[in-house]
Design a protein around this motif. Sequence first.
Motif, PDB file in Angstrom:
ATOM      1  N   ARG A  38      62.574  -5.219  13.486  1.00 26.53           N
ATOM      2  CA  ARG A  38      62.927  -4.018  13.840  1.00 26.53           C
ATOM      3  C   ARG A  38      64.278  -3.608  12.813  1.00 26.53           C
ATOM      4  O   ARG A  38      64.737  -4.571  12.268  1.00 26.53           O
ATOM      5  CB  ARG A  38      63.292  -3.542  15.268  1.00 26.53           C
ATOM      6  N   THR A  91      66.525   1.127  20.108  1.00 24.59           N
ATOM      7  CA  THR A  91      66.318   2.109  19.208  1.00 24.59           C
ATOM      8  C   THR A  91      66.260   1.562  17.691  1.00 24.59           C
ATOM      9  O   THR A  91      67.272   0.997  16.992  1.00 24.59           O
ATOM     10  CB  THR A  91      67.113   3.435  19.143  1.00 24.59           C
ATOM     11  N   VAL A  93      63.171   1.250  14.038  1.00 24.83           N
ATOM     12  CA  VAL A  93      61.799   1.251  13.300  1.00 24.83           C
ATOM     13  C   VAL A  93      61.201   0.053  13.668  1.00 24.83           C
ATOM     14  O   VAL A  93      62.070  -1.061  13.223  1.00 24.83           O
ATOM     15  CB  VAL A  93      61.704   1.786  11.897  1.00 24.83           C
ATOM     16  N   THR A 115      57.017   1.813  13.059  1.00 25.51           N
ATOM     17  CA  THR A 115      56.595   2.941  13.830  1.00 25.51           C
ATOM     18  C   THR A 115      57.957   3.201  14.861  1.00 25.51           C
ATOM     19  O   THR A 115      58.830   2.203  14.966  1.00 25.51           O
ATOM     20  CB  THR A 115      55.695   2.475  15.077  1.00 25.51           C
ATOM     21  N   GLN A 116      58.595   4.293  14.962  1.00 22.55           N
ATOM     22  CA  GLN A 116      59.959   4.727  15.441  1.00 22.55           C
ATOM     23  C   GLN A 116      59.844   4.485  17.028  1.00 22.55           C
ATOM     24  O   GLN A 116      58.999   5.063  17.663  1.00 22.55           O
ATOM     25  CB  GLN A 116      60.186   6.056  14.990  1.00 22.55           C
ATOM     26  N   THR A 118      62.668   5.070  20.014  1.00 21.33           N
ATOM     27  CA  THR A 118      63.984   5.671  20.352  1.00 21.33           C
ATOM     28  C   THR A 118      64.079   5.658  21.843  1.00 21.33           C
ATOM     29  O   THR A 118      63.217   6.319  22.530  1.00 21.33           O
ATOM     30  CB  THR A 118      64.003   7.329  19.855  1.00 21.33           C
TER      31      THR A 118
END
Length: 121
Positions: A38, A91, A93, A115-116, A118
């Motif tokens: 990430r 949080t 990507v 893929t994000q 949040t």
Amino acid sequence: QVQLVESGGGLVQAGGSLRLSCAASGRTFSSYAMGWFRQAPGKEREFVAVISWKIGSTHYTDSVKGRFTISRDNAKNTVYLEMNSLKPEDTAVYYCAAGFLGTSPGAFDHWGQGTQVTVSS
């Protein structure tokens, strides 16, 4: 050659859950270790979890142990990251990667587009 496509990201409240999926194309999927990394804004890409190709052994970064679970289905050419008890600091990507068993981005040759995820407080 392996192509990777992530899905499952989104917006979730703190304490919630998400499951990321990574679909791989290519006949040699089962020969690769699969990892999740990430990257948060302004930060370097960091290791999250990895699973070996043969016996499915797993390894996690300390901050996600007990909350995240990596798994793979070689018959479906898919690797998953189940994320529970999410925190705002999760949080980022999230990227799926295929390569050698390791925790460094350099161990992985193939990457998805990300893929994000949040997590709101």
